[in-house]
Design a protein around this motif. Sequence first.
Motif, short mmCIF file in Angstrom:
data_model
loop_
_atom_site.label_atom_id
_atom_site.label_comp_id
_atom_site.label_asym_id
_atom_site.label_seq_id
_atom_site.Cartn_x
_atom_site.Cartn_y
_atom_site.Cartn_z
N ARG A 135 0.83 -1.21 0.00
CA ARG A 135 0.00 0.00 0.00
C ARG A 135 0.87 1.26 0.00
NH1 ARG A 135 -5.37 -0.55 1.83
NH2 ARG A 135 -5.97 -2.71 2.19
N TRP A 136 2.00 1.18 0.71
CA TRP A 136 2.81 2.38 0.92
C TRP A 136 4.23 2.16 0.39
CZ3 TRP A 136 1.05 1.11 6.45
CH2 TRP A 136 -0.32 1.37 6.59
N LEU B 128 -3.41 0.93 10.28
CA LEU B 128 -2.55 -0.25 10.36
C LEU B 128 -3.35 -1.55 10.24
CD1 LEU B 128 -0.16 0.97 13.20
CD2 LEU B 128 0.49 0.51 10.82
N LYS B 129 -4.61 -1.51 10.65
CA LYS B 129 -5.47 -2.69 10.53
C LYS B 129 -5.76 -3.04 9.06
CE LYS B 129 -7.92 -2.54 14.98
NZ LYS B 129 -9.22 -2.24 15.64
N GLU B 130 -5.48 -2.11 8.16
CA GLU B 130 -5.66 -2.40 6.75
C GLU B 130 -4.62 -3.40 6.24
OE1 GLU B 130 -5.59 1.22 4.59
OE2 GLU B 130 -7.29 2.13 5.66
N LEU B 131 -3.52 -3.54 6.98
CA LEU B 131 -2.46 -4.45 6.57
C LEU B 131 -2.85 -5.89 6.90
CD1 LEU B 131 0.74 -2.52 7.73
CD2 LEU B 131 -0.50 -2.36 5.56
N THR B 132 -2.59 -6.79 5.97
CA THR B 132 -2.95 -8.20 6.12
C THR B 132 -2.38 -8.77 7.41
OG1 THR B 132 -3.02 -8.49 3.73
CG2 THR B 132 -2.80 -10.49 5.06
N TYR B 133 -1.14 -8.42 7.72
CA TYR B 133 -0.47 -9.00 8.90
C TYR B 133 -1.26 -8.72 10.17
CZ TYR B 133 3.03 -10.01 12.46
OH TYR B 133 3.69 -10.53 13.55
N PHE B 134 -1.76 -7.51 10.32
CA PHE B 134 -2.47 -7.16 11.55
C PHE B 134 -3.92 -7.63 11.55
CE2 PHE B 134 1.11 -4.12 11.54
CZ PHE B 134 1.71 -4.56 12.73
N ARG B 135 -4.46 -7.90 10.37
CA ARG B 135 -5.77 -8.58 10.35
C ARG B 135 -5.61 -10.02 10.80
NH1 ARG B 135 -6.48 -5.99 5.25
NH2 ARG B 135 -6.30 -8.00 4.18
N GLU C 239 5.18 -2.17 7.01
CA GLU C 239 4.44 -2.90 5.99
C GLU C 239 5.37 -3.81 5.18
OE1 GLU C 239 1.41 -2.16 2.24
OE2 GLU C 239 3.00 -0.72 2.63
N LYS C 240 6.50 -3.27 4.74
CA LYS C 240 7.43 -4.07 3.94
C LYS C 240 7.94 -5.27 4.73
CE LYS C 240 9.28 -1.06 0.36
NZ LYS C 240 10.50 -0.55 -0.29
N ALA C 241 8.23 -5.06 6.01
CA ALA C 241 8.73 -6.16 6.84
C ALA C 241 7.70 -7.28 6.93
CB ALA C 241 9.09 -5.65 8.23
N THR C 242 6.42 -6.92 7.08
CA THR C 242 5.38 -7.95 7.21
C THR C 242 5.17 -8.70 5.91
OG1 THR C 242 3.56 -6.43 6.66
CG2 THR C 242 4.19 -6.60 8.99
N VAL C 243 5.26 -8.01 4.79
CA VAL C 243 5.02 -8.64 3.49
C VAL C 243 6.22 -9.48 3.06
CG1 VAL C 243 4.67 -8.18 1.03
CG2 VAL C 243 3.36 -6.91 2.73
N GLU C 244 7.42 -8.92 3.26
CA GLU C 244 8.63 -9.62 2.83
C GLU C 244 9.20 -10.54 3.89
OE1 GLU C 244 11.30 -6.57 1.49
OE2 GLU C 244 9.90 -5.83 -0.03
N ARG C 245 8.58 -10.51 5.07
CA ARG C 245 8.95 -11.39 6.19
C ARG C 245 10.44 -11.27 6.54
NH1 ARG C 245 5.14 -14.53 7.85
NH2 ARG C 245 6.55 -16.04 8.81
N TRP C 246 10.81 -10.05 6.84
CA TRP C 246 12.20 -9.81 7.24
C TRP C 246 12.54 -10.62 8.49
CZ3 TRP C 246 12.39 -3.72 6.97
CH2 TRP C 246 12.17 -3.32 5.65
N PRO C 247 13.74 -11.18 8.57
CA PRO C 247 14.12 -12.03 9.72
C PRO C 247 14.60 -11.22 10.92
CG PRO C 247 15.89 -12.01 8.13
CD PRO C 247 14.77 -11.21 7.51
N ILE C 248 13.78 -10.24 11.30
CA ILE C 248 14.05 -9.42 12.47
C ILE C 248 12.71 -8.88 12.93
CG2 ILE C 248 14.38 -7.23 11.21
CD1 ILE C 248 16.80 -6.74 13.15
#
Length: 544
Positions: free
Chosen positions: A5-6, A42-49, A152-161
Amino acid sequence: MTQLRWGTPDALRRLLCEVVSWKSMTLTEGEREFSFKVTAKLKELTYFRENPDHLGLHDADLGRRFVTALYKHPDATETIVLISHFDTVNTEEYGDLQEYAHLPEELTKLLHSRADELPEEARQDLLSGEFLFGRGTMDMKMGLVMHMGLLEKATVERWPINLILLTVPDEEVNSSGMRAAVQKLLELKEKHQLTYKLFLNGEPVFTQEPGDRNYYVYSGSIGKIMPAALFYGKETHVGEPLSGITAPYIASFLTQRMEWNTALQESEKGEQTPLPVTLQQKDLRLEYSAQTPYRSAALYNVFLMKRNAGEIMDIFEKVALKAAHICNEAYKEICSEQNVSPVGEVRVLRYEELEKHAIRKFGAAFVAGIKDYVQKKAEWDDREKSIRIADALIIKCQELTPAIVLLYAPPYYPAVNSSEDELVAECIEYVKQQGFEKFGLPVNQVHYFNGISDLSYVNYQDAGDGWIVFKENTPVWCSSYSIPFDEMTKLQAPVLNVGPFGKDAHKRTERLHIKSAFEEVPALVEGMVKMLAKKHLMVSGATS
């Protein structure tokens, strides 16, 4: 892959303009509503849903809340805390453009028709097309927006941190949001078994001089403390002036010696704190009369680097003792010339001495009652309450007068610095190198962010009793104001501030550099975080 989204400069710019449009001046209804709006975003992000329990609203004070948003990688413990504040100062200085102060695109366009009314540097920046104007664009909603994009990028790309986005109210006045958040950070740490590696703030970059185009990263944050004084003289009728001594007369001796006093200036790592100044000086009477003013107060602003509250009080006391001595000598000379007897000598005492004296004289319950009475005055802020508590006590203890009572008034921001930390040095080197290679950006390190920040309430290092001196000499301590010193010592991780470039915070010409905000700094911070995540993977891989 999920669509971001961002994830583009244009998307970040639209998000900033939306967030800036949510008015959130300190101590307004907008500030109270803001945390709900950013949580909904932030609730619009898949990770937090999918992980609603990782998004939280938490009480600060006065109906205000701070927000935490945790991205937790299943195999990571190392965590970076992204810190921002969402309150802004007011907008009266915008005049007839006040309704556009929170509409950056519209305000920037409108200013073109009034370019000649702007200061020359602001006019040139406007005409360059490189800046976006508006309240909160620079200080500091872009920092929050950048963190939202990073999260957002961390949740989508699943950063290892792991990342915790923490955004708080009230940084501009008392930092009640950040002070309340300290305990929540400890709770999250324990609940999710996190290891805090870095507290990363996104406060904006300030110019060091007019025309400065350098970019800065900050490996610490300057401290601020507010020594205050209550001056209590002896009342009399204006027709018999030497039958008393006025509080303004006493105050003049101390204020003259506090203003610009180099003994209260610090130098560290080639940087220097601004000189102390008087923030307020006033009569405590609420009405006019022919009685001389015998009670007044002053607040002084002092910046810190290495010193703690105990050390500042010691210096303050020495300055006050010297001021009182000179005051007494001058007063005696006048009385001698006029052939009258002095009404007494001005003494200096700390608030803690006054309170102990009052407890011995009247009992602890009586003193507690005075504090309760003052605390019920909702129209008074913590600075006024501090002065009024001391005032009420010394009115009951006039055997101690004439006097200068030394105290502390909120807020207190301890200085914090991580310039010697290896991780911080590595991060700064990364930003320097990548900033130059990718953007031709000259990046310089500043050891103390001089705009004051919420980083003051993490990584607390004072091993002495400085905080005890603050507690004992702050009349509103643990009633309407407190600092979680013990908890702050448990949040041991280095601090760093990397934010967008802008100009004129708290002015009607507040503006944000567009390329810095939407392209350069987000890319540099993202790369830095990924560098730390990669380093963590290498270390954990080597040890597993």
